[in-house]
Design a protein around this motif. Structure first.
Motif, mmCIF file in Angstrom:
data_model
loop_
_atom_site.group_PDB
_atom_site.id
_atom_site.type_symbol
_atom_site.label_atom_id
_atom_site.label_comp_id
_atom_site.label_asym_id
_atom_site.label_seq_id
_atom_site.Cartn_x
_atom_site.Cartn_y
_atom_site.Cartn_z
ATOM 1 N N ALA A 22 0.303 -3.444 -7.668
ATOM 2 C CA ALA A 22 -0.273 -4.736 -8.052
ATOM 3 C C ALA A 22 -1.230 -4.564 -9.225
ATOM 4 O O ALA A 22 -1.229 -5.356 -10.175
ATOM 5 N N ASP B 67 -2.343 -11.501 -7.124
ATOM 6 C CA ASP B 67 -1.785 -10.423 -6.300
ATOM 7 C C ASP B 67 -2.730 -9.234 -6.253
ATOM 8 O O ASP B 67 -2.995 -8.678 -5.178
ATOM 9 N N GLN B 71 -4.374 -7.514 -3.044
ATOM 10 C CA GLN B 71 -3.815 -6.236 -2.586
ATOM 11 C C GLN B 71 -4.632 -4.999 -2.955
ATOM 12 O O GLN B 71 -4.564 -3.995 -2.256
#
Lengths: 216, 216
Positions: A22, B67, B71
């Motif tokens: 990510a 994201d 994450q």
């Protein structure tokens, strides 16, 4: 020195990548922004993800980008950046409709408006002719420029483009496009910048300043 | 020259601001990122809002940031950037638990992992001691470093910090912290970089390379 253990799954390959896919995607997306390389993109990504104030700044930036994407548009008349369309300059009763200033980019409008001396309106080309970069006449809104001249009507077209090869090429193209048109076509003066020292002025500028010298 | 019409509402004040408050907010938020000034922030903002590919890139960047924020985390054991916690380096059976390498930032792990020669584990300090910038011993995780030494147990602590004043100060602090501890304390060699030309090496590096010269 021992060679890298390529397939150990610890590093993300030969690019010195982060363990986090990510983060890797964020760095890649950031590094495609103008002016950001992989190193500066990494710095920006870590700033937005770790350390004090990261949460707040990432929230703020996400919101600001979302708002700007919803609210910011290009003025359908002049091509500058605006929220209302047409923009406030195009619709202002106080702007002189007889003067139109051609600039390359929306950013070029800022210093003009900051200085505040110009009371006419703008036309943003959105680029400059550049055969090398594949920007041809068909890619720039010259048709809309011609249409715009009727609206006013415009009696003076001021060309305010970069003093670069592309700027000169574009200026010449506009000059030819308007040959036979009775409007006054002018361009910004070339010369020594205000406060500029003669000794540090490049030769071409010096020659132009000489060539375009004015009577007292 | 005529003075600016300050109160005409066309320009956004004395800062050369855009007509769009939303764009202005985006530029300000971007210009608070490390390495971006107002000019580069403006370039980035216009890239994300206007022209070909702007929509797609802005979508992608927004998603990538979202994201990454969900994450990406800091490994609770070593402090490096990771998605699983603890990170894959800390949990790997194949890493040598007797060697611990102290680095300043998560970014420092990347070139080490890329080269692949180091088989031990890391400890990220998250900064360097810098009395001038107000970074004191209490601000860095030295307590956690001491705890970490028990886990392995670690027999060699390798200090891999910048060869700057802050790096040297921090290295010295760690050395004092561990005085009396039987573990081996080492640090990266100082000298001429591989491929570096002697004639272009700075005097201090040259002196160090001389001082730490090795027998053939």
């Amino acid at each position: 020195m021992e060679r890298p253990h390529g397939g150990n799954g610890l590093s993300g390959g030969d690019g010195g990548e982060f363990q986090s896919p990510a983060l890797e995607r964020l760095v890649r997306s950031l590094s495609r922004l103008p002016g950001l390389g992989r190193k500066s993109a990494t710095r920006v990504a870590l700033h937005l993800l770790t350390g004090g104030g990261a949460e707040a700044h990432a929230d703020e930036l996400t919101a600001a980008l979302g708002d700007a994407r919803r609210q910011v548009r290009t003025c359908s008349q002049c091509g500058s950046i605006t929220e209302p369309d047409p923009c406030r300059i195009c619709t202002s009763e106080r702007r002189d409709r007889s003067q139109l200033c051609v600039v390359a980019s929306p950013v070029d409008v800022l210093p003009m408006e900051k200085a505040g001396f110009f009371r006419g309106r703008y036309f943003v080309l959105g680029g400059l002719l550049s055969p090398l970069d594949g920007v041809r006449a068909g890619d720039l809104p010259f048709e809309r420029l011609l249409d715009r001249l009727q609206d006013g009507p415009v009696t003076e077209l001021i060309i305010a483009l970069d003093a670069s090869v592309e700027g000169e090429t574009t200026a010449l193209y506009i000059q030819r496009l308007l040959s036979g048109n009775p409007l006054q076509l002018t361009r910004l003066a070339t010369g020594i910048p205000v406060g500029g020292a003669l000794a540090y002025t490049d030769e071409v500028t010096l020659q132009r300043a000489f060539q375009f010298r004015r009577a007292f």
